[in-house]
Design an enzyme around this catalytic site. Structure first.
Site, short mmCIF file in Angstrom:
data_model
loop_
_atom_site.label_atom_id
_atom_site.label_comp_id
_atom_site.label_asym_id
_atom_site.label_seq_id
_atom_site.Cartn_x
_atom_site.Cartn_y
_atom_site.Cartn_z
N LYS A 131 5.98 96.35 36.86
CA LYS A 131 7.44 96.38 37.07
C LYS A 131 8.05 94.97 36.89
O LYS A 131 9.03 94.81 36.18
CB LYS A 131 7.80 96.90 38.47
CG LYS A 131 7.31 98.31 38.75
CD LYS A 131 7.73 98.78 40.13
CE LYS A 131 7.16 97.98 41.29
NZ LYS A 131 5.68 98.06 41.43
N ARG A 143 12.23 102.42 47.81
CA ARG A 143 10.82 102.68 48.03
C ARG A 143 10.56 103.81 49.02
O ARG A 143 9.42 104.13 49.32
CB ARG A 143 10.19 101.41 48.60
CG ARG A 143 9.18 100.77 47.70
CD ARG A 143 8.78 99.51 48.42
NE ARG A 143 7.56 98.99 47.96
CZ ARG A 143 7.46 97.98 47.07
NH1 ARG A 143 8.54 97.47 46.53
NH2 ARG A 143 6.28 97.53 46.76
N ARG A 152 -4.20 88.99 39.03
CA ARG A 152 -2.84 88.48 38.84
C ARG A 152 -2.72 87.06 39.41
O ARG A 152 -3.26 86.75 40.46
CB ARG A 152 -1.82 89.38 39.56
CG ARG A 152 -0.43 88.74 39.57
CD ARG A 152 0.67 89.67 39.98
NE ARG A 152 0.46 90.24 41.30
CZ ARG A 152 1.18 91.24 41.79
NH1 ARG A 152 2.14 91.78 41.07
NH2 ARG A 152 0.93 91.71 42.99
N ARG A 207 -1.24 86.12 45.17
CA ARG A 207 -0.48 86.65 46.29
C ARG A 207 -1.41 87.09 47.42
O ARG A 207 -2.46 87.67 47.17
CB ARG A 207 0.39 87.84 45.83
CG ARG A 207 1.75 87.40 45.35
CD ARG A 207 2.56 88.47 44.68
NE ARG A 207 2.60 89.75 45.38
CZ ARG A 207 3.27 90.81 44.94
NH1 ARG A 207 3.97 90.72 43.82
NH2 ARG A 207 3.26 91.94 45.60
N ARG A 243 -1.65 99.16 50.18
CA ARG A 243 -0.36 99.29 49.47
C ARG A 243 -0.34 100.58 48.65
O ARG A 243 0.67 101.26 48.57
CB ARG A 243 -0.12 98.09 48.56
CG ARG A 243 0.29 96.85 49.35
CD ARG A 243 0.06 95.57 48.57
NE ARG A 243 0.85 95.46 47.37
CZ ARG A 243 0.53 94.67 46.34
NH1 ARG A 243 -0.59 93.95 46.38
NH2 ARG A 243 1.30 94.61 45.29
P1 AP5 Z 1 3.32 92.96 37.76
O1 AP5 Z 1 4.37 92.96 36.71
O2 AP5 Z 1 3.26 91.82 38.72
O3 AP5 Z 1 3.32 94.37 38.53
P2 AP5 Z 1 4.33 94.95 39.63
O4 AP5 Z 1 4.52 96.40 39.32
O5 AP5 Z 1 5.54 94.09 39.72
O6 AP5 Z 1 3.42 94.82 40.90
P3 AP5 Z 1 3.77 94.32 42.39
O7 AP5 Z 1 2.48 94.09 43.09
O8 AP5 Z 1 4.74 93.18 42.36
O9 AP5 Z 1 4.47 95.58 42.97
P4 AP5 Z 1 4.71 95.92 44.43
O10 AP5 Z 1 5.69 97.02 44.28
O11 AP5 Z 1 3.51 96.22 45.21
O12 AP5 Z 1 5.19 94.55 45.08
P5 AP5 Z 1 6.61 93.97 45.49
O13 AP5 Z 1 6.61 92.54 45.20
O14 AP5 Z 1 7.70 94.82 44.99
O15 AP5 Z 1 1.90 93.08 37.00
C1 AP5 Z 1 0.67 93.08 37.73
C2 AP5 Z 1 -0.41 92.36 36.89
O16 AP5 Z 1 -0.63 93.09 35.69
C3 AP5 Z 1 -0.01 90.94 36.43
O17 AP5 Z 1 -1.16 90.13 36.44
C4 AP5 Z 1 0.49 91.14 34.99
O18 AP5 Z 1 0.29 89.98 34.20
C5 AP5 Z 1 -0.39 92.30 34.53
N1 AP5 Z 1 0.26 93.19 33.55
C6 AP5 Z 1 1.54 93.66 33.59
N2 AP5 Z 1 1.76 94.48 32.54
C7 AP5 Z 1 0.60 94.53 31.84
C8 AP5 Z 1 0.19 95.24 30.67
N3 AP5 Z 1 1.02 96.05 29.99
N4 AP5 Z 1 -1.11 95.08 30.23
C9 AP5 Z 1 -1.96 94.27 30.91
N5 AP5 Z 1 -1.64 93.58 32.03
C10 AP5 Z 1 -0.37 93.73 32.49
O19 AP5 Z 1 6.57 94.18 47.09
C11 AP5 Z 1 5.71 93.42 47.90
C12 AP5 Z 1 5.88 93.82 49.35
O20 AP5 Z 1 7.22 93.53 49.78
C13 AP5 Z 1 5.69 95.31 49.66
O21 AP5 Z 1 4.34 95.67 49.84
C14 AP5 Z 1 6.51 95.46 50.94
O22 AP5 Z 1 5.82 94.95 52.05
C15 AP5 Z 1 7.70 94.54 50.67
N6 AP5 Z 1 8.82 95.26 50.02
C16 AP5 Z 1 9.36 95.00 48.80
N7 AP5 Z 1 10.35 95.84 48.51
C17 AP5 Z 1 10.47 96.68 49.59
C18 AP5 Z 1 11.30 97.79 49.88
N8 AP5 Z 1 12.23 98.22 49.02
N9 AP5 Z 1 11.11 98.42 51.07
C19 AP5 Z 1 10.19 98.00 51.96
N10 AP5 Z 1 9.37 96.96 51.74
C20 AP5 Z 1 9.50 96.29 50.56
MG MG Z 2 6.39 92.87 41.20
#
Ligand code: AP5
Ligand code: MG
Length: 215
Positions: free
Chosen positions: A13, A88, A127, A160, A171
């Site tokens: 994402k 979410r 990552r 991270r 997660r």
């Molecule tokens: P990346 O692009 O970083 O993936 P992502 O989907 O953004 O993964 P996240 O871990 O950031 O998602 P998340 O939803 O768990 O975390 P968030 O920060 O929102 O890609 C991942 C890896 O793959 C990278 O190394 C990249 O280079 C590689 N990659 C990407 N595309 C590729 C491809 N096509 N081919 C090969 N490799 C590829 O949330 C974190 C925490 O915050 C949550 O757990 C929660 O505690 C809190 N939080 C955030 N939002 C909320 C909410 N709305 N409500 C409640 N809690 C929340």
């Molecule tokens: Mg992300």
């Protein structure tokens, strides 16, 4: 253009949102990045959120809806925006609908990125993120080779806290329980399109642009 990028942790994402925001000239709103920034800055929100994030749980709906309300009401995203990591839970999706209605705007597309769990786990374990410019990398990328610095800005690359294997599993289970119902919420409203997240970054980007009618 209002786009919700949806899908499990590690599906890509953040990577796609950054590219799309640049290509489409719209704002990238990542609730995860905002929370991590609050943790880094040591704000009250950051202090509350740190333990929750590190344990792989969700921050409360009240807090998250408050954050989104503030961003969307600021006018910063008037030209359009990409939501990454929000909503979410179903209550967050409902609150977003009311908020957008108040603002007189509607969601154009919800793109649901899909990827097998084994690949998600692999991507997250390798990552790395730049502390300075927040660019997302993967250790498997050739451009990183043995570098410990960001090829973009020279900043420090870090792993991270919530990418530890046991937290990744937590997660994923929180996603299955609390977030997958949001998929149905948008599917029922005819807004959601599935996109295969397993191709290269460029291939996935093209597939999303096609859904948006921008290719
Ligand atoms: P990346 O692009 O970083 O993936 P992502 O989907 O953004 O993964 P996240 O871990 O950031 O998602 P998340 O939803 O768990 O975390 P968030 O920060 O929102 O890609 C991942 C890896 O793959 C990278 O190394 C990249 O280079 C590689 N990659 C990407 N595309 C590729 C491809 N096509 N081919 C090969 N490799 C590829 O949330 C974190 C925490 O915050 C949550 O757990 C929660 O505690 C809190 N939080 C955030 N939002 C909320 C909410 N709305 N409500 C409640 N809690 C929340
Ligand atoms: Mg992300």
């Amino acid at each position: 253009m209002i786009l919700v990028l949806f899908g499990p942790p590690g599906v890509g994402k953040g990577t796609q949102a950054k590219l799309l925001a640049e290509k489409l000239g719209i704002v990238h709103i990542s609730t995860g990045d905002m929370l991590r920034e609050a943790v880094r800055a040591g704000t009250e929100l950051g202090k509350k959120a740190k333990a929750v994030i590190d344990s792989g749980q969700l921050v409360s709906d009240d807090i998250m809806v408050g954050i989104i309300r503030e961003v969307l009401s600021s006018g910063r995203s008037a030209k359009g925006f990409i939501l990454d990591g929000f909503p979410r839970t179903v209550p967050q999706a409902e609150a977003l609908s009311s908020l957008l209605e108040e603002l007189g705007i509607t969601i154009g597309h919800v793109v649901n990125l899909r990827l097998a769990e084994a690949i998600v786990v692999k991507r997250l374990s390798s990552r790395r993120t730049c502390r300075k410019c927040a660019t997302i990398y993967n250790l498997t990328e050739k451009r990183l080779a043995d570098q410990v610095k960001c090829p973009n800005c020279g900043g420090e690359l870090y792993q991270r806290e919530d990418d530890r294997p046991e937290t990744v599993l937590r997660r994923l289970s929180v996603y299955a329980r609390s977030t997958t119902p949001v998929e149905e919420f948008y599917r029922k409203r005819g807004l959601l399109t599935d996109v295969d997240g397993s191709g290269t970054v460029e291939a996935v980007n093209r597939a999303i642009l096609k859904v948006l009618g921008k290719l």
